[in-house]
Design an enzyme around this catalytic site. Structure first.
Site, PDB file in Angstrom:
ATOM      1  N   ASN A  40      20.365  63.544   2.066  1.00  0.00           N
ATOM      2  CA  ASN A  40      21.357  64.598   2.302  1.00  0.00           C
ATOM      3  C   ASN A  40      21.610  65.278   0.966  1.00  0.00           C
ATOM      4  O   ASN A  40      22.319  64.744   0.117  1.00  0.00           O
ATOM      5  CB  ASN A  40      22.637  63.958   2.856  1.00  0.00           C
ATOM      6  CG  ASN A  40      23.733  64.977   3.098  1.00  0.00           C
ATOM      7  OD1 ASN A  40      23.556  66.169   2.844  1.00  0.00           O
ATOM      8  ND2 ASN A  40      24.869  64.509   3.577  1.00  0.00           N
TER       9      ASN A  40
ATOM     10  N   ARG B 188      19.179  65.645   6.388  1.00  0.00           N
ATOM     11  CA  ARG B 188      20.293  66.353   7.006  1.00  0.00           C
ATOM     12  C   ARG B 188      20.154  67.828   6.633  1.00  0.00           C
ATOM     13  O   ARG B 188      20.055  68.167   5.450  1.00  0.00           O
ATOM     14  CB  ARG B 188      21.617  65.823   6.485  1.00  0.00           C
ATOM     15  CG  ARG B 188      22.782  66.583   7.059  1.00  0.00           C
ATOM     16  CD  ARG B 188      24.083  66.166   6.453  1.00  0.00           C
ATOM     17  NE  ARG B 188      25.151  66.926   7.064  1.00  0.00           N
ATOM     18  CZ  ARG B 188      26.225  67.340   6.408  1.00  0.00           C
ATOM     19  NH1 ARG B 188      26.379  67.070   5.135  1.00  0.00           N
ATOM     20  NH2 ARG B 188      27.155  68.020   7.040  1.00  0.00           N
TER      21      ARG B 188
ATOM     22  N   HIS C  47      29.086  69.197  12.349  1.00  0.00           N
ATOM     23  CA  HIS C  47      29.328  67.754  12.520  1.00  0.00           C
ATOM     24  C   HIS C  47      28.625  67.232  13.775  1.00  0.00           C
ATOM     25  O   HIS C  47      29.018  66.194  14.326  1.00  0.00           O
ATOM     26  CB  HIS C  47      30.830  67.425  12.686  1.00  0.00           C
ATOM     27  CG  HIS C  47      31.664  67.632  11.458  1.00  0.00           C
ATOM     28  ND1 HIS C  47      32.957  68.081  11.535  1.00  0.00           N
ATOM     29  CD2 HIS C  47      31.400  67.453  10.151  1.00  0.00           C
ATOM     30  CE1 HIS C  47      33.461  68.165  10.307  1.00  0.00           C
ATOM     31  NE2 HIS C  47      32.518  67.783   9.449  1.00  0.00           N
TER      32      HIS C  47
ATOM     33  N   HIS D  42      36.302  64.343  14.890  1.00  0.00           N
ATOM     34  CA  HIS D  42      35.764  63.916  13.590  1.00  0.00           C
ATOM     35  C   HIS D  42      36.734  64.414  12.521  1.00  0.00           C
ATOM     36  O   HIS D  42      36.821  65.616  12.266  1.00  0.00           O
ATOM     37  CB  HIS D  42      34.359  64.503  13.365  1.00  0.00           C
ATOM     38  CG  HIS D  42      33.800  64.176  12.016  1.00  0.00           C
ATOM     39  ND1 HIS D  42      32.809  63.243  11.832  1.00  0.00           N
ATOM     40  CD2 HIS D  42      34.122  64.628  10.786  1.00  0.00           C
ATOM     41  CE1 HIS D  42      32.548  63.137  10.540  1.00  0.00           C
ATOM     42  NE2 HIS D  42      33.336  63.973   9.890  1.00  0.00           N
TER      43      HIS D  42
ATOM     44  N   ASN E 228      37.130  64.939   5.384  1.00  0.00           N
ATOM     45  CA  ASN E 228      37.544  66.088   4.567  1.00  0.00           C
ATOM     46  C   ASN E 228      37.401  67.364   5.374  1.00  0.00           C
ATOM     47  O   ASN E 228      38.257  68.233   5.347  1.00  0.00           O
ATOM     48  CB  ASN E 228      36.706  66.165   3.301  1.00  0.00           C
ATOM     49  CG  ASN E 228      37.384  65.425   2.180  1.00  0.00           C
ATOM     50  OD1 ASN E 228      38.600  65.505   2.026  1.00  0.00           O
ATOM     51  ND2 ASN E 228      36.616  64.687   1.418  1.00  0.00           N
TER      52      ASN E 228
ATOM     53  N   ARG F 157      40.462  73.330   3.847  1.00  0.00           N
ATOM     54  CA  ARG F 157      40.216  74.528   4.671  1.00  0.00           C
ATOM     55  C   ARG F 157      41.384  74.762   5.620  1.00  0.00           C
ATOM     56  O   ARG F 157      41.948  73.809   6.163  1.00  0.00           O
ATOM     57  CB  ARG F 157      38.937  74.362   5.501  1.00  0.00           C
ATOM     58  CG  ARG F 157      37.684  74.341   4.658  1.00  0.00           C
ATOM     59  CD  ARG F 157      36.434  74.297   5.553  1.00  0.00           C
ATOM     60  NE  ARG F 157      35.361  73.645   4.856  1.00  0.00           N
ATOM     61  CZ  ARG F 157      34.602  72.676   5.359  1.00  0.00           C
ATOM     62  NH1 ARG F 157      34.786  72.263   6.600  1.00  0.00           N
ATOM     63  NH2 ARG F 157      33.657  72.127   4.642  1.00  0.00           N
TER      64      ARG F 157
ATOM     65  N   MET G 130      44.354  62.745   2.631  1.00  0.00           N
ATOM     66  CA  MET G 130      45.371  62.364   3.611  1.00  0.00           C
ATOM     67  C   MET G 130      46.215  61.186   3.139  1.00  0.00           C
ATOM     68  O   MET G 130      47.414  61.117   3.397  1.00  0.00           O
ATOM     69  CB  MET G 130      44.703  62.064   4.962  1.00  0.00           C
ATOM     70  CG  MET G 130      45.663  61.728   6.072  1.00  0.00           C
ATOM     71  SD  MET G 130      46.933  62.993   6.335  1.00  0.00           S
ATOM     72  CE  MET G 130      46.180  64.004   7.586  1.00  0.00           C
TER      73      MET G 130
ATOM     74  N   GLY H   1      36.932  59.608   8.030  1.00  0.00           N
ATOM     75  CA  GLY H   1      37.830  58.872   7.122  1.00  0.00           C
ATOM     76  C   GLY H   1      39.258  58.815   7.625  1.00  0.00           C
ATOM     77  O   GLY H   1      39.910  57.756   7.583  1.00  0.00           O
TER      78      GLY H   1
ATOM     79  N   GLY I 141      40.314  59.698  10.895  1.00  0.00           N
ATOM     80  CA  GLY I 141      40.326  59.179  12.266  1.00  0.00           C
ATOM     81  C   GLY I 141      40.153  57.663  12.319  1.00  0.00           C
ATOM     82  O   GLY I 141      40.751  56.984  13.162  1.00  0.00           O
ATOM     83  N   GLU I 142      39.349  57.121  11.401  1.00  0.00           N
ATOM     84  CA  GLU I 142      39.091  55.675  11.419  1.00  0.00           C
ATOM     85  C   GLU I 142      40.186  54.879  10.713  1.00  0.00           C
ATOM     86  O   GLU I 142      40.329  53.682  10.944  1.00  0.00           O
ATOM     87  CB  GLU I 142      37.737  55.374  10.760  1.00  0.00           C
ATOM     88  CG  GLU I 142      36.556  55.852  11.584  1.00  0.00           C
ATOM     89  CD  GLU I 142      35.245  55.802  10.822  1.00  0.00           C
ATOM     90  OE1 GLU I 142      35.023  54.853  10.053  1.00  0.00           O
ATOM     91  OE2 GLU I 142      34.430  56.735  10.987  1.00  0.00           O
TER      92      GLU I 142
ATOM     93  N   GLU J 117      26.460  58.938  10.409  1.00  0.00           N
ATOM     94  CA  GLU J 117      25.504  60.047  10.535  1.00  0.00           C
ATOM     95  C   GLU J 117      24.128  59.651  10.005  1.00  0.00           C
ATOM     96  O   GLU J 117      23.108  60.061  10.540  1.00  0.00           O
ATOM     97  CB  GLU J 117      26.035  61.278   9.785  1.00  0.00           C
ATOM     98  CG  GLU J 117      27.255  61.866  10.464  1.00  0.00           C
ATOM     99  CD  GLU J 117      28.003  62.863   9.602  1.00  0.00           C
ATOM    100  OE1 GLU J 117      27.668  64.039   9.639  1.00  0.00           O
ATOM    101  OE2 GLU J 117      28.953  62.447   8.904  1.00  0.00           O
TER     102      GLU J 117
HETATM  103  P1  AMP Z   1      35.550  61.426   4.956  1.00  0.00           P
HETATM  104  O1  AMP Z   1      35.252  62.860   4.597  1.00  0.00           O
HETATM  105  O2  AMP Z   1      35.108  61.050   6.322  1.00  0.00           O
HETATM  106  O3  AMP Z   1      35.116  60.444   3.898  1.00  0.00           O
HETATM  107  O4  AMP Z   1      37.147  61.312   4.999  1.00  0.00           O
HETATM  108  C1  AMP Z   1      37.962  61.600   3.896  1.00  0.00           C
HETATM  109  C2  AMP Z   1      39.419  61.610   4.331  1.00  0.00           C
HETATM  110  O5  AMP Z   1      39.751  60.335   4.894  1.00  0.00           O
HETATM  111  C3  AMP Z   1      40.410  61.857   3.181  1.00  0.00           C
HETATM  112  O6  AMP Z   1      41.399  62.788   3.591  1.00  0.00           O
HETATM  113  C4  AMP Z   1      41.032  60.501   2.993  1.00  0.00           C
HETATM  114  O7  AMP Z   1      42.348  60.590   2.499  1.00  0.00           O
HETATM  115  C5  AMP Z   1      41.048  59.977   4.406  1.00  0.00           C
HETATM  116  N1  AMP Z   1      41.304  58.536   4.431  1.00  0.00           N
HETATM  117  C6  AMP Z   1      40.498  57.531   3.999  1.00  0.00           C
HETATM  118  N2  AMP Z   1      41.139  56.343   4.120  1.00  0.00           N
HETATM  119  C7  AMP Z   1      42.374  56.596   4.637  1.00  0.00           C
HETATM  120  C8  AMP Z   1      43.498  55.804   5.000  1.00  0.00           C
HETATM  121  N3  AMP Z   1      43.497  54.479   4.846  1.00  0.00           N
HETATM  122  N4  AMP Z   1      44.583  56.435   5.509  1.00  0.00           N
HETATM  123  C9  AMP Z   1      44.605  57.775   5.664  1.00  0.00           C
HETATM  124  N5  AMP Z   1      43.577  58.579   5.348  1.00  0.00           N
HETATM  125  C10 AMP Z   1      42.474  58.010   4.838  1.00  0.00           C
END
Ligand code: AMP
Length: 396
Positions: free
Chosen positions: A7, A85, A174, A202, A205, A235, A278, A325, A327-328, A379
Site C-alpha cells: 500500500n 491497494r 473503503h 468504517h 481517521n 475532513r 478520537m 480504529g 468503531g472497534e 484490508e
Molecule cells: P484507523 O484509521 O482505523 O487506525 O483509526 C484511527 C482512529 O481510531 C483515531 O481517531 C483514534 O483516536 C481512534 N481510536 C483508536 N483507539 C481508540 C480508542 N481506544 N478509543 C477511541 N478511539 C480510538
C-alpha cells in the site's frame, strides 16, 4: 501460499506478507516520511518491532530493503503474488484485477479522480514489477465494491452531462474494508448469504458507511472523493458546497485553500480545536471541554443520521457493523450511536459494549435482529485473499 501486500502512499509504504488461507501475517511494516532525511522503515514480526533510519530513501529503496528482509526470513521465494491497494478505479473496475499494461493505463486514466493516491499506487506497482518480474501482480481497488450501486445512489443531482464530461458521480471508498467486514458479519450472525440487509460503519481517521444488500454495496456515504459523507478526523464530510465560495470570497483567497481546510482542518480537529484523534477528543470531552463535547456529539449525530438514511435503500436493517480504529475501540461512540438509533429496534447491551473491542468481537445489542456488532477489519488480508484467488484462477 503467501502474498506480499503493498500500500504505497505519497510518502509511505506499508507492506505485509500474509498467508490468506490460514489468515496468518508473517511479517508487516511501514516505511514512513519517504523522500525526506527522516525516512524510516519499521518492521513487525512475531510481536517484536524493529526500526531503522533510511535518510533520503524513496519508495524504491524502501521496497528493496523490504525484499532483502523477506529474503533473509526465507519469505521471498514462496510468494504467489503481490497485491496492491489502489485507491481510485473510477467506473473502470468492479473487482480486483491482475495487472497488465492495459490495467496500468486505466489506473493512469483515473489519476484526475485520485490525484493524491493513484500516482504513488502506480509507483508501488512499477517498482514491484521490477523487483518481482515473474510474479503475478494484482490491483485491489477501494472503489470497486461500490460499482454495484444503482444509478439512483451514484448520480448527483447536477447537470447530467458532468458525469460523462468530468466523471462526476459517487464512487465510494473503503470498499475493501466494507466488503471484508460484511462477510465477517455474515459468518458471525448466521444471516443468510442470499437475504441480508447490513450497514457497515468504517470509522477510522477516514469514516464511511455502506448499505450492503445480499453481499453487494447498494449505497455509500463517500462520493466522488473521500470528502463526502460522515464527519471524520480532519475532513468535514458533507457540508453546503456554497461554503467554499463564501469563505474564499471572505478571505479573498483561492477556493483550493478552502477545500484543503475542509480536508485537513475540519472534522474532529476543526470542531474541537484540539485533535483529530478520537481518544484525545473523548478524554477532553469527559474533562468538560465544551468544543470537544460538541465534536463528539456531532460525530455521533451525523453518523446516526447517515446510518438511518442507508436503511432506505436496504428497506430494513438486520445488522449494523462497527469497524476501524474508532468503531472497534470506542465504547462511547458505539453506545451514543446505538442510543440515537433506538427507533430502528437497536438496544444497547452495555456490558457487552464495554468489553467488545478489547480483543473481543461480536454483538453489542440485546436483540437478535436488528443487532449491532463489532468486527475487526483487515484490508490487507482481503487484498491477500483476492490475490491468492486470482493466482489460483491463473493456475499458479
Ligand atoms: P484507523 O484509521 O482505523 O487506525 O483509526 C484511527 C482512529 O481510531 C483515531 O481517531 C483514534 O483516536 C481512534 N481510536 C483508536 N483507539 C481508540 C480508542 N481506544 N478509543 C477511541 N478511539 C480510538
Amino acid at each position: 501460499m503467501n502474498v506480499l501486500v503493498l500500500n504505497c502512499g505519497s510518502s509511505s509504504l506499508k507492506f505485509a506478507v500474509i498467508d490468506p488461507g490460514a489468515s496468518v501475517e508473517h511479517v508487516s511494516g511501514i516505511g514512513q516520511r519517504l523522500g525526506t532525511p527522516e525516512a524510516t522503515l519499521d518492521i513487525k514480526r512475531n510481536g517484536s518491532k524493529s526500526s531503522r533510519a533510511m535518510p533520503g530513501a524513496a519508495h524504491g529503496e524502501a521496497l528493496r530493503a523490504v525484499v532483502e528482509e523477506l529474503r533473509s526470513l526465507g519469505l521471498a521465494d514462496a510468494l504467489v503474488g503481490v497485491g496492491h491497494r489502489v485507491v481510485h478505479g473510477g467506473s473502470k473496475f468492479s473487482g480486483s484485477m491482475p495487472i497488465t499494461p492495459e490495467v496500468i493505463a486505466k489506473i493512469e486514466e483515473c489519476v484526475p479522480l485520485g490525484p493524491l493516491h493513484n500516482p504513488p499506487n502506480l509507483v508501488g506497482i512499477k517498482i514491484a514489477k521490477e523487483l518481482f518480474p515473474e510474479l503475478l501482480q494484482v490491483a485491489v481497488f477501494d472503489t470497486a465494491f461500490h460499482q454495484t450501486m444503482p444509478a439512483v445512489a451514484y448520480t448527483y443531482p447536477v447537470p447530467y452531462e458532468w458525469q460523462d464530461s468530468y466523471g462526476v458521480r459517487r464512487y465510494g471508498f473503503h470498499g475493501t474494508s466494507h466488503r471484508f467486514v460484511a462477510k465477517q458479519a455474515l459468518a458471525q450472525t448466521g444471516l443468510p448469504t442470499g437475504d441480508h440487509a447490513i450497514v457497515t460503519a468504517h470509522l477510522g481517521n477516514g469514516c464511511s458507511c455502506t448499505a450492503v444488500r445480499n453481499g453487494k454495496s447498494v449505497d455509500t456515504t463517500m462520493g466522488l472523493t473521500p470528502l463526502e459523507g460522515l464527519m471524520m478526523g480532519t475532513r468535514s464530510g458533507s457540508v453546503d458546497p456554497a461554503i467554499v465560495g463564501h469563505v474564499a470570497a471572505a478571505r479573498k483567497g483561492p477556493a483550493e485553500k478552502v477545500l484543503d481546510d475542509l480536508n485537513k482542518k475540519s472534522g474532529l480537529l476543526g470542531v474541537s480545536g484540539l485533535s483529530n484523534d478520537m481518544r484525545a477528543v473523548e478524554e477532553a470531552a469527559a474533562g468538560g471541554h465544551e468544543r470537544a463535547r460538541l465534536a463528539l456529539d456531532l460525530f455521533c449525530y451525523t453518523l446516526a443520521k447517515s446510518i438511518a438514511g442507508l436503511v432506505v435503500p436496504l428497506g430494513r436493517l438486520d445488522a449494523l457493523v462497527f469497524t476501524g480504529g474508532i468503531g472497534e475501540n470506542s465504547t462511547t461512540v458505539r453506545a451514543r450511536t446505538v442510543g440515537l438509533l433506538g427507533f430502528l429496534g437497536l438496544e444497547l447491551d452495555a456490558a457487552a459494549n464495554a468489553v467488545h473491542g478489547k480483543g473481543q468481537r461480536g454483538r453489542i445489542t440485546t436483540g437478535e435482529r436488528p443487532q449491532a456488532l463489532v468486527v475487526a477489519t483487515n484490508e490487507e488480508l482481503m487484498i491477500a485473499m483476492d490475490t491468492a484467488e486470482i493466482a489460483r484462477g491463473n493456475g499458479r
